[in-house]
Design an enzyme around this catalytic site. Structure first.
Site, PDB file in Angstrom:
ATOM      1  N   HIS A 125      -0.224   9.204   2.174  1.00 50.62           N
ATOM      2  CA  HIS A 125      -0.159   8.461   3.430  1.00 50.62           C
ATOM      3  C   HIS A 125       0.610   9.330   4.432  1.00 50.62           C
ATOM      4  O   HIS A 125       1.475  10.117   4.031  1.00 50.62           O
ATOM      5  CB  HIS A 125       0.594   7.156   3.156  1.00 50.62           C
ATOM      6  CG  HIS A 125       0.639   6.192   4.292  1.00 50.62           C
ATOM      7  ND1 HIS A 125       1.543   6.295   5.321  1.00 50.62           N
ATOM      8  CD2 HIS A 125      -0.100   5.083   4.558  1.00 50.62           C
ATOM      9  CE1 HIS A 125       1.366   5.291   6.166  1.00 50.62           C
ATOM     10  NE2 HIS A 125       0.376   4.538   5.731  1.00 50.62           N
ATOM     11  N   ASP A 202       6.240   7.645  -4.206  1.00 51.25           N
ATOM     12  CA  ASP A 202       5.916   6.653  -3.188  1.00 51.25           C
ATOM     13  C   ASP A 202       5.231   5.492  -3.908  1.00 51.25           C
ATOM     14  O   ASP A 202       4.067   5.593  -4.304  1.00 51.25           O
ATOM     15  CB  ASP A 202       5.006   7.304  -2.133  1.00 51.25           C
ATOM     16  CG  ASP A 202       4.491   6.298  -1.106  1.00 51.25           C
ATOM     17  OD1 ASP A 202       4.672   5.080  -1.314  1.00 51.25           O
ATOM     18  OD2 ASP A 202       3.896   6.741  -0.110  1.00 51.25           O
ATOM     19  N   GLN A 205       2.055   1.394  -3.106  1.00 55.20           N
ATOM     20  CA  GLN A 205       0.832   0.744  -3.593  1.00 55.20           C
ATOM     21  C   GLN A 205       0.846   0.532  -5.103  1.00 55.20           C
ATOM     22  O   GLN A 205      -0.194   0.210  -5.685  1.00 55.20           O
ATOM     23  CB  GLN A 205      -0.404   1.581  -3.205  1.00 55.20           C
ATOM     24  CG  GLN A 205      -0.595   1.764  -1.712  1.00 55.20           C
ATOM     25  CD  GLN A 205      -1.024   0.494  -0.979  1.00 55.20           C
ATOM     26  OE1 GLN A 205      -1.432  -0.501  -1.589  1.00 55.20           O
ATOM     27  NE2 GLN A 205      -0.955   0.505   0.347  1.00 55.20           N
ATOM     28  N   LYS A 228       4.506  -5.310   1.085  1.00 59.47           N
ATOM     29  CA  LYS A 228       3.309  -5.137   0.244  1.00 59.47           C
ATOM     30  C   LYS A 228       3.489  -5.785  -1.124  1.00 59.47           C
ATOM     31  O   LYS A 228       2.575  -5.812  -1.933  1.00 59.47           O
ATOM     32  CB  LYS A 228       2.992  -3.653   0.090  1.00 59.47           C
ATOM     33  CG  LYS A 228       2.580  -2.997   1.408  1.00 59.47           C
ATOM     34  CD  LYS A 228       2.110  -1.585   1.170  1.00 59.47           C
ATOM     35  CE  LYS A 228       2.216  -0.695   2.395  1.00 59.47           C
ATOM     36  NZ  LYS A 228       1.144  -0.865   3.343  1.00 59.47           N
ATOM     37  N   CYS A 366      -4.341   5.830   7.599  1.00 63.16           N
ATOM     38  CA  CYS A 366      -3.187   6.753   7.685  1.00 63.16           C
ATOM     39  C   CYS A 366      -3.266   7.857   6.640  1.00 63.16           C
ATOM     40  O   CYS A 366      -2.235   8.312   6.100  1.00 63.16           O
ATOM     41  CB  CYS A 366      -1.857   6.016   7.565  1.00 63.16           C
ATOM     42  SG  CYS A 366      -1.622   4.783   8.829  1.00 63.16           S
TER      43      CYS A 366
HETATM   44  N1  7TS Z   1       2.843   5.005   1.440  1.00 62.26           N
HETATM   45  C1  7TS Z   1       1.695   4.419   1.065  1.00 62.26           C
HETATM   46  C2  7TS Z   1       1.008   4.878  -0.192  1.00 62.26           C
HETATM   47  C3  7TS Z   1       1.166   3.385   1.835  1.00 62.26           C
HETATM   48  O1  7TS Z   1       0.029   2.794   1.446  1.00 62.26           O
HETATM   49  C4  7TS Z   1       1.843   2.972   3.008  1.00 62.26           C
HETATM   50  C5  7TS Z   1       1.286   1.899   3.897  1.00 62.26           C
HETATM   51  C6  7TS Z   1       3.043   3.586   3.332  1.00 62.26           C
HETATM   52  C7  7TS Z   1       3.507   4.614   2.534  1.00 62.26           C
HETATM   53  C8  7TS Z   1       3.852   3.185   4.515  1.00 62.26           C
HETATM   54  O2  7TS Z   1       4.373   1.903   4.358  1.00 62.26           O
HETATM   55  P1  7TS Z   1       5.188   1.177   5.504  1.00 62.26           P
HETATM   56  O3  7TS Z   1       5.369  -0.210   5.010  1.00 62.26           O
HETATM   57  O4  7TS Z   1       6.459   1.910   5.684  1.00 62.26           O
HETATM   58  O5  7TS Z   1       4.322   1.247   6.739  1.00 62.26           O
HETATM   59  N2  7TS Z   1      -0.099   1.744   3.796  1.00 62.26           N
HETATM   60  C9  7TS Z   1      -0.880   0.997   4.614  1.00 62.26           C
HETATM   61  C10 7TS Z   1      -2.233   0.820   4.382  1.00 62.26           C
HETATM   62  O6  7TS Z   1      -2.853   1.315   3.453  1.00 62.26           O
HETATM   63  N3  7TS Z   1      -2.746   0.059   5.352  1.00 62.26           N
HETATM   64  O7  7TS Z   1      -1.769  -0.285   6.189  1.00 62.26           O
HETATM   65  C11 7TS Z   1      -0.598   0.303   5.742  1.00 62.26           C
END
Ligand code: 7TS
Length: 408
Positions: A125, A202, A205, A228, A366
């Site tokens: 990401h 990370d 997910q 999430k 992203c």
């Molecule tokens: N890393 C991964 C693997 C992610 O899927 C996401 C967000 C982030 C980091 C960043 O997370 P945040 O909460 O700090 O923004 N992924 C997604 C997505 O797949 N669709 O919207 C956000």
């Protein structure tokens, strides 16, 4: 254990939003990779906090401040126990995955020298790419990237060549948000450690899909977002090994992160407070604790099997569509299905699905380097949570067939 033993209705009843309709149709929410919905106990804890408990933490002598401090610290302990961290001071509240990664990029980055290398992968990401690029520019480091294969698996043979004594950190996603690939992080951590590198996982997910044991993994850092994993937005976690965190400089300066301030010299607070400057998202932290209480009462073996059955069913249903190509066909996948349809832009399909009450995400998710790799503008992504059902997948497939018909 059989997936059919999993009582999805009992779970769904805890998520009030699933009862709403969208564009006159019953909501089918398949955008859990972007953010998950919230169970009633999480929602209630936020209302309760602001109705009866609101006070600042770690500073008041009055009862409410002590109560709020206890609730916040109890949430930290709940999360510590869920991810099997050795000590609660290894669990740092942040704003989310992005913030957690930026913390490590800054604080660990301060300890690195020109020419040192950071290793990431092609399927990261942007939040696990850009902080490292900023660091590389700031400190003259080199960013290396593990390539992937056409099916969306890491090219593991390349890892051995990319790791060297120059590698100071491997920062890699546990599960790809776009492809669903589950990476073999246990092996990668062992390899990176053998080369003398630290490892950040990370977990944005993975934490919502399977059990996490940071000590068994032996990762040095583990980052995730509250929203999430059925908690609120604006709060997340960075787990870090105590001995490493103790030796890193702070990320941000401010209240709560200090031991003693004078104009001549300031000393810093002990962990985890050293990394928690300023008034935090108190209600968010408490509610995230509740989200983990929700996770704790689940049988995760059943959840894994149930979500896998949703993945298999979706891939089977989609296989009957002409001109549809699934992007990401790794042998080990979480419940994420990305696809493209010949000659139709993903955005158009997403829009027509929305008109029929189906929420999916379209675009690059992203992960622009991945889109370049597959030479596509974006994908349509259905990402599932434990409250989704096969009946919803049928509605999704019918709506998709209608959308494609209209766009042809
Ligand atoms: N890393 C991964 C693997 C992610 O899927 C996401 C967000 C982030 C980091 C960043 O997370 P945040 O909460 O700090 O923004 N992924 C997604 C997505 O797949 N669709 O919207 C956000």
């Amino acid at each position: 254990m059989n997936a059919s033993q999993f009582n999805v209705e009992e779970i769904r009843n805890q998520f009030p939003i699933l009862q709403r309709s969208v564009n006159g149709k019953k909501l089918v929410y398949l955008d859990n990779g972007a953010t998950a919905q919230k169970p009633q106990l999480v929602i209630d804890s936020i209302t309760k906090y602001y109705s009866y408990e609101n006070a600042n933490i770690h500073r008041g002598v009055h009862l409410m401040s002590q109560e709020a401090t206890n609730a916040y610290e109890n949430a930290r302990t709940t999360i510590q126990s869920y991810i099997h961290a050795a000590e609660s001071c290894e669990v740092i509240f942040t704003k989310g995955t992005t913030d957690s990664i930026n913390l490590v990029a800054f604080s660990l980055g301060e300890t690195l020298q020109k020419g040192d290398e950071i290793l990431i992968s092609y399927m990261e990401h942007h939040s696990n790419i850009v902080p490292w690029q900023l660091l590389c520019e700031r400190k003259g480091l080199v960013l290396k990237v593990i390539p992937i294969r056409e099916n969306g698996e890491l090219d593991l043979e390349a890892v051995d060549n990319l790791l060297s004594e120059k590698t100071k950190l491997l920062s890699i996603t546990h599960v790809s948000n776009t492809l669903g690939t589950i990476n073999p992080v246990e092996d990668l951590i062992k390899k990176a450690h053998a080369a003398g590198a630290k490892v950040l996982i990370d977990g944005a997910q993975s934490i919502q899909h399977f059990p996490i044991d940071v000590q068994a993994l032996d990762c040095d850092f583990f980052a995730f977002s509250g929203h999430k994993v059925f908690g609120p937005t604006g709060v997340g976690i960075l787990y870090g090994k105590k001995q490493i965190l103790e030796n890193l400089p702070p990320y941000q300066g401010g209240g709560d992160m200090i031991a003693k301030v004078s104009f001549a010299k300031t000393t810093y607070n002990e962990l985890p407070h050293k990394f928690e400057a300023g008034t935090p998202h108190i209600s968010g932290g408490i509610a995230l604790g509740k989200a983990f209480e929700f996770m704790q009462q689940l049988n995760l073996e059943q959840v894994i099997e149930y979500e896998h059955s949703l993945l298999m069913y979706t891939e089977e249903v989609l296989s009957s569509f002409n001109g549809l190509r699934i992007i990401g066909t790794a042998s080990d996948k979480a419940s994420v299905v990305s696809f493209v349809v010949d000659n139709i832009h993903p955005f158009d399909i997403g829009t027509l699905l929305d008109k029929q009450g189906i929420a999916v995400r379209t675009g690059h998710h992203c992960t622009q380097p991945l889109m370049d790799f597959y030479q596509i503008p974006g994908t349509i992504r259905a990402s599932f949570a434990l409250y989704n059902t096969k009946a919803e997948i049928d509605l999704f497939a019918e709506a998709l067939a209608r959308a494609i018909q209209m766009l042809k």
